[in-house]
Design an enzyme around this catalytic site. Structure first.
Site, PDB file in Angstrom:
ATOM      1  N   GLU A  18       6.883  32.869 -12.959  1.00 36.21           N
ATOM      2  CA  GLU A  18       5.741  32.791 -11.496  1.00 36.21           C
ATOM      3  C   GLU A  18       4.961  31.789 -11.809  1.00 36.21           C
ATOM      4  O   GLU A  18       5.079  31.194 -10.327  1.00 36.21           O
ATOM      5  CB  GLU A  18       4.908  34.196 -11.342  1.00 36.21           C
ATOM      6  CG  GLU A  18       5.947  35.417 -10.748  1.00 36.21           C
ATOM      7  CD  GLU A  18       5.267  36.135 -12.389  1.00 36.21           C
ATOM      8  OE1 GLU A  18       5.547  35.422 -13.350  1.00 36.21           O
ATOM      9  OE2 GLU A  18       5.033  37.751 -12.359  1.00 36.21           O
ATOM     10  N   ASP A 105       6.703  39.395 -13.879  1.00 41.06           N
ATOM     11  CA  ASP A 105       5.694  40.333 -14.188  1.00 41.06           C
ATOM     12  C   ASP A 105       6.747  41.436 -14.178  1.00 41.06           C
ATOM     13  O   ASP A 105       7.500  42.208 -13.237  1.00 41.06           O
ATOM     14  CB  ASP A 105       4.864  39.913 -13.846  1.00 41.06           C
ATOM     15  CG  ASP A 105       3.736  39.252 -13.836  1.00 41.06           C
ATOM     16  OD1 ASP A 105       3.970  38.514 -15.252  1.00 41.06           O
ATOM     17  OD2 ASP A 105       3.059  38.797 -13.432  1.00 41.06           O
ATOM     18  N   ASP A 107       5.559  44.529 -13.450  1.00 38.63           N
ATOM     19  CA  ASP A 107       4.940  45.102 -12.374  1.00 38.63           C
ATOM     20  C   ASP A 107       6.177  45.514 -11.487  1.00 38.63           C
ATOM     21  O   ASP A 107       6.958  44.973 -11.335  1.00 38.63           O
ATOM     22  CB  ASP A 107       3.547  44.976 -12.207  1.00 38.63           C
ATOM     23  CG  ASP A 107       3.434  43.702 -11.941  1.00 38.63           C
ATOM     24  OD1 ASP A 107       4.298  42.942 -11.334  1.00 38.63           O
ATOM     25  OD2 ASP A 107       2.240  43.897 -11.406  1.00 38.63           O
ATOM     26  N   GLU A 109       5.279  43.976  -8.110  1.00 33.35           N
ATOM     27  CA  GLU A 109       5.541  43.135  -7.890  1.00 33.35           C
ATOM     28  C   GLU A 109       6.832  42.231  -8.540  1.00 33.35           C
ATOM     29  O   GLU A 109       6.888  41.532  -7.344  1.00 33.35           O
ATOM     30  CB  GLU A 109       4.108  42.038  -7.357  1.00 33.35           C
ATOM     31  CG  GLU A 109       3.387  41.053  -6.974  1.00 33.35           C
ATOM     32  CD  GLU A 109       3.555  41.612  -4.987  1.00 33.35           C
ATOM     33  OE1 GLU A 109       3.973  41.582  -4.415  1.00 33.35           O
ATOM     34  OE2 GLU A 109       3.214  43.360  -4.946  1.00 33.35           O
ATOM     35  N   TYR A 331      -0.722  42.243 -20.905  1.00 31.99           N
ATOM     36  CA  TYR A 331      -0.941  41.979 -19.085  1.00 31.99           C
ATOM     37  C   TYR A 331      -2.283  42.182 -19.003  1.00 31.99           C
ATOM     38  O   TYR A 331      -2.272  43.794 -18.981  1.00 31.99           O
ATOM     39  CB  TYR A 331       0.508  42.003 -18.411  1.00 31.99           C
ATOM     40  CG  TYR A 331       0.804  42.060 -17.174  1.00 31.99           C
ATOM     41  CD1 TYR A 331       0.542  41.039 -16.764  1.00 31.99           C
ATOM     42  CD2 TYR A 331       1.347  43.481 -16.287  1.00 31.99           C
ATOM     43  CE1 TYR A 331       1.447  40.961 -15.248  1.00 31.99           C
ATOM     44  CE2 TYR A 331       1.720  42.801 -14.872  1.00 31.99           C
ATOM     45  CZ  TYR A 331       1.449  42.312 -14.431  1.00 31.99           C
ATOM     46  OH  TYR A 331       1.724  41.545 -12.926  1.00 31.99           O
ATOM     47  N   ARG A 333      -2.850  43.497 -16.042  1.00 31.28           N
ATOM     48  CA  ARG A 333      -2.522  44.428 -14.110  1.00 31.28           C
ATOM     49  C   ARG A 333      -2.051  45.767 -14.961  1.00 31.28           C
ATOM     50  O   ARG A 333      -0.803  45.503 -14.845  1.00 31.28           O
ATOM     51  CB  ARG A 333      -1.520  44.115 -13.062  1.00 31.28           C
ATOM     52  CG  ARG A 333      -2.361  42.907 -12.484  1.00 31.28           C
ATOM     53  CD  ARG A 333      -2.078  42.329 -11.390  1.00 31.28           C
ATOM     54  NE  ARG A 333      -2.588  40.898 -11.153  1.00 31.28           N
ATOM     55  CZ  ARG A 333      -3.114  39.996 -10.401  1.00 31.28           C
ATOM     56  NH1 ARG A 333      -1.875  39.626 -11.280  1.00 31.28           N
ATOM     57  NH2 ARG A 333      -3.123  39.037 -10.654  1.00 31.28           N
ATOM     58  N   HIS A 378       2.920  49.120 -19.308  1.00 26.63           N
ATOM     59  CA  HIS A 378       3.021  50.029 -20.579  1.00 26.63           C
ATOM     60  C   HIS A 378       1.833  50.025 -21.500  1.00 26.63           C
ATOM     61  O   HIS A 378       1.994  50.914 -22.501  1.00 26.63           O
ATOM     62  CB  HIS A 378       4.319  50.561 -21.089  1.00 26.63           C
ATOM     63  CG  HIS A 378       5.896  49.884 -20.084  1.00 26.63           C
ATOM     64  ND1 HIS A 378       5.467  50.642 -19.277  1.00 26.63           N
ATOM     65  CD2 HIS A 378       6.699  49.117 -19.289  1.00 26.63           C
ATOM     66  CE1 HIS A 378       6.280  51.119 -18.113  1.00 26.63           C
ATOM     67  NE2 HIS A 378       7.504  49.988 -18.612  1.00 26.63           N
TER      68      HIS A 378
END
Length: 973
Positions: A18, A105, A107, A109, A331, A333, A378
């Protein structure tokens, strides 16, 4: 097999992430054979406005939404205008690659961004999904060697959220525009968050304080022995009332069960106990044990960063993002508190190294997430790698250092032993001179082994609450020991209204109610602040009067949409879609249209098996029938004595009842209300004071020279005087005439300024005289930064405003004869000192600058916001403003450097190359236009699995999936 060996035969792999920072870090780990490029976030989304809707769809009834609600809610995606060049670059890189790795990422998103990249780039080479939760050499290599397929269920779940938020925002926001004020917004979570803040303020407005008294006794074991304080707990066997015994109405909850002392009673009792003999009635000792806190997840990190570092949720996530992208933390989030075996081993190793084996438990500690439907990543937020770098080893500075240190300490502490000790309650009794039995109580705590508290102590939101490592030691006493009362002091107290939310406590409240996703809370709070629904007073979140009107409308006419339980159930349904236990289209259909045209928002909860079976119209029906909404009533709130606060299109104001004998329908006197006034401070007395203030034009008289009326007004930038021009005076064009205008001096007031004062002000600039040497005219003028003299281009400041009218030519020449001060003027003294910044350790002060007041630590300056008062700003708010400013600065600096370097590389290019590049650019633009014109094909009438539905390629130009309510151009943002 290492990544480099696999590419030794000349194969080339394109890895897309990203952000540029993330790309730079990963490229250093992959080496030759890999090209790492950034998508720079989402490359496509739903249209942000009518201009982005392709021409062939503009006539469609659903074009405004960007979602074809009649065809299974098919989204219309377009490549973001600012991403077209980047998409072109990615396509060029892909054309020279043998494999594509989508490394966004891990997740929901990130999964959606990866899917959109695949749909837009249309790769003809093998595509791999590469996932990792930390950016370290080993983690990246393991991710390359163990790719997976795209998770279509996560993609569909994210797409459903995006469509839901678009429908909510684009349908409900226009209702606010029509009935409250233009340019407002509504959103699935932001509206509920605003309602929480408004409801807390309503509780404060309705709150009635109660006064109560008790006694504090200072006792000593023997004359001259150790003393300790104890508070009166009971009188004649009845517990003495404390604050918790009073309701919000100021009345006792259970009057017959407690003894409420008045000031008179408390003072009389203190006198009656003056000569009383006291003794220890009981000593109760209990073991104390405190276990470590779980490692950080997104919300707990935001809360602690707010408490300890003064950083808002947005600034915390910005700094954490940088730490993650540069390989310092995992990570950020995540809903998880789980640590990997590698992380546990690293933490235990540092416990043994830094604190010794005595602090290391026999077995590793295991934490499980308590968050419902936790699914984002996770592992907990922790230092990256299989060996944790201490803060000193990182080389970090400023906010990044402080936040890393916070994460490091919390992670290490999570693998340490419990803190143990004992707590003691001592009860002291005696009989007063008037025969009343009085019992005092003292509580102590002693920690015999600090365990994890040596490394980390969690902060608390309540400043009066004890933190875990605070000890209160009591002297050694035994039952029956006599005590001497050194003093018996009556203490008065008053109950306090419920505390306003801070960013930390609002995040906690949203999570406790299971509303929204923890990963989006920072953007939600940023949205309600940016929309001026909420402003900050110190660290407290204060709702504006505007938010009262918005919430009032939503509660009355869209009650289900801002219901806390219903919003939480919607979150459950969205999670069920993510796991494949529910289908998106039927769910969206019930929300928007209602089941069979009757069951709407309520049908969603019913479908989930959690609903109450209510039958309401769908969202489309709710926003169509607006006739019952009385805009004036929605925005009117009684203050008292007939005075009403109204929220108008230009801000809040109070309105008095019409004067006796007024015409029917004629309004009473009105007065604007300061936008930064907390609603609970608008009392009847203050409203009357506002109404008594002068308003409108004050006619001062007529200028004898021009014959024009002179008036005084209160303008946007303060009070001023001006002349009134005749109605036929041209106001535009070559012959336009502008009225003379002058701001009032600091010593003048709007309601006391006279015609003489006004004429003096309008006479400025005043000619003081002519410089005999240069022949230049010297004038006295009043400017933005105060009074000054001007001679040609040379200006000198005057000491006072009165000198504008009194300074003589001789005084002016003397001032010009002095050497002009070069550089900065003498520094002004600070307006307020706030203390040492928790990040830099430097003293923070409030200063008055050229563009208004600001806070500074000597290195970073942050302008105070509209809602910040230089006199009342708290230290925490000052630290937060500096943290936000520092969090933004590095990104801008990097962008500027990149922008400057780019042209230098192109400079040597020959004309032929330039023409070729121009031709390629034109061709690429044409291709982009053709791609944008493509449309979404209809979905099959009967869809099979959720996976098949989502994977069907859409023939539009691009996708969305920004975090919920985070797209600034969306009304629902």
């Amino acid at each position: 097999m290492s990544p480099t060996s696999e590419t030794a035969n000349g194969g080339r792999r394109l890895v897309i992430v990203e952000s540029p920072a993330k790309a730079k870090t990963i490229k250093g780990y992959l080496g030759p054979g890999y090209v790492v490029e950034a998508s720079v976030g989402h490359i496509r989304d739903l249209p942000s406005g009518a201009a982005e809707v392709p021409a062939k769809y503009k006539s469609e009834p659903w074009a405004r939404l960007g979602v074809n609600v009649d065809e299974d809610f098919e989204p219309l995606y377009v490549v973001n205008s600012d991403k077209r060049d980047q998409v072109r670059k990615l396509k060029e890189l892909l054309a020279d690659s043998d494999e594509l790795y989508l490394a966004t990422d891990e997740d929901r998103e990130g999964e959606a961004i990866a899917w959109h990249l695949k749909e837009v780039l249309k790769p003809k080479v093998p595509v791999r999904r590469m996932v990792f939760h930390e950016i370290t050499r080993d983690a990246i290599r393991q991710a390359v060697n163990n790719p997976r397929e795209l998770n279509q269920l996560l993609v569909e779940a994210q797409e459903t959220r995006r469509i839901l938020d678009r429908l909510y925002g684009y349908e409900v926001s226009p209702v606010l525009w029509k009935k409250v004020m233009p340019r407002l917004s509504a959103g699935r979570v932001q509206s509920v968050a605003t309602r929480l803040v408004v409801e807390r303020e309503r509780e404060r407005i309705a709150f009635r304080s109660a006064e109560y008294w008790d006694l504090t006794g200072t006792f000593a074991t023997v004359p001259g022995g150790d003393a300790f304080d104890a508070r009166l707990a009971a009188v004649d066997g009845r517990r003495v009332a404390q604050g918790r015994d009073f309701g919000p109405d100021g009345q006792l909850r259970h009057p017959g069960q407690v003894e409420a002392l008045s000031e008179e009673t408390a003072r009389a009792l203190a006198r009656a106990l003056a000569d009383t003999t006291f003794a220890v009635r009981s000593v109760e000792s209990k073991p104390y044990r405190r276990s470590p806190y779980a490692p950080f997840r997104t919300t707990t990190l935001q809360q602690e960063a707010s408490r300890k570092l003064g950083m808002g949720a947005k600034a915390t996530m910005q700094v954490a993002q940088r730490l993650y992208e540069n390989g310092f933390i995992t990570y950020m989030r995540t809903d998880s508190t789980t640590l990997s075996d590698t992380a546990v081993s690293a933490a235990r190793a540092q416990v043994a190294q830094l604190y010794g084996a005595d602090y290391l438990p026999d077995r590793p500690r295991v934490y499980s997430s308590k968050v419902k439907n936790a699914q984002e990543a996770h592992e907990a937020i922790r230092p990256s790698g299989d060996r944790f770098r201490t803060p000193a080893e990182t080389g970090l500075r400023g906010e990044q250092y402080r936040l890393y240190e916070l994460i490091w300490k919390r992670t290490v502490a999570s693998q340490m032993k419990d803190a143990v000790g004992h707590s003691v309650v001592v009860r002291v009794g005696g009989t007063s001179a008037d025969g009343r039995d009085c019992e005092f109580s003292a509580t102590g705590k002693v920690i015999t082994f600090h365990g994890f508290l040596k490394a980390y102590v969690e902060s608390v939101d309540d400043p009066g609450a004890d933190v875990d490592d605070r000890e209160r030691r009591l002297p050694q006493v035994a039952e029956g020991d006599p005590l001497t009362a050194r003093a018996i002091t009556p203490d008065g107290h008053a109950t306090k209204p419920p505390a306003r939310y801070t960013e930390a406590t609002l995040v906690k409240e949203l999570e406790d109610r299971e509303i929204g996703r923890p990963s989006t809370y920072a953007s939600i709070i940023g949205t309600i602040l940016d929309r001026h629904y909420v402003f900050k007073k110190g660290t407290a979140l204060v709702p504006s009067f505007l938010s009262f009107a918005v919430v009032n409308l939503l509660e009355r006419h869209f009650g289900r949409l801002v219901d806390y339980d219903f919003t939480a159930k919607m979150e459950d349904d969205l999670d069920r879609i993510a796991t494949g236990d529910a289908e998106a289209v039927p769910w969206l259909r019930r929300f928007y249209f209602g089941e069979n045209g009757q069951a709407g928002a309520a049908g969603l909860a019913a479908d989930a098996g959690n609903g109450d079976g209510d039958h309401l119209g769908g969202l489309k029906e709710l926003v169509t029938d607006l006739g019952a909404i009385d805009a004036r009533e929605i925005s009117s709130f009684p203050v008292g004595d007939g005075i009403v606060l109204r929220v108008g299109r230009y801000g809040p104001y109070v309105e008095a009842p019409p004067e006796p004998g007024a015409e029917p329908g004629e309004p009473g006197k009105r007065s604007d209300v300061p936008e930064d006034l907390p609603p609970d401070e608008l009392t009847v007395d203050l409203a009357k004071e506002l109404l008594a203030r002068p308003s409108g034009d004050f006619e001062l008289g007529t200028d004898p020279a021009s014959g024009r009326p002179i008036v005084a007004r209160d303008g946007r930038y303060g009070p001023y005087v001006t002349e009134v021009l005749p109605e036929d005076t041209p106001k535009t064009g070559k012959n336009a005439v502008k009225p003379r205008t002058a701001s009032l001096l600091k010593s003048m007031a709007l309601d006391t300024v006279t015609l003489e004062d006004a004429l003096r002000l309008l006479s400025l600039p005043r000619v003081v005289g002519v410089d005999p040497e240069s022949g230049a005219e010297i004038t006295a003028q009043n400017g933005r930064y105060g009074p000054y003299l001007k001679k040609g281009t040379d200006s000198r400041s005057l000491a006072t405003e009165e000198q504008l009218f009194t300074v003589t030519l001789e005084e002016a020449l003397a001032l010009y004869a002095q050497p002009k001060q070069r550089g900065r003027a003498a520094a002004k003294p600070p307006l307020k000192e706030l203390g040492e910044d928790p990040v830099t350790g430097r003293p923070v002060v409030v200063k008055d600058g050229r563009f208004g007041p600001y806070v500074t630590d000597g290195e970073t300056n942050a302008t105070l916001r509209r809602d910040d008062d230089p006199e009342t700003i708290t230290a925490e708010r000052g630290y937060e403003l500096l943290a936000e400013k520092r969090a933004k600065a590095p990104a801008k600096k990097t962008a500027k450097k990149a922008a400057k370097k780019a042209p230098a590389k192109k400079a040597p290019a020959k004309k032929t190359a330039a023409k070729t590049a121009a031709a390629k650019t034109a061709a690429a633009k044409t291709a982009t236009k053709k791609t944008t014109a493509k449309t979404t094909t209809k979905k099959a009438a009967t869809k099979k699995a959720a996976t098949a539905k989502t994977s069907a390629a859409r023939k539009t130009t691009g996708s969305g999936g920004a975090a919920e309510n985070s797209t600034a151009t969306d009304p629902g943002a």
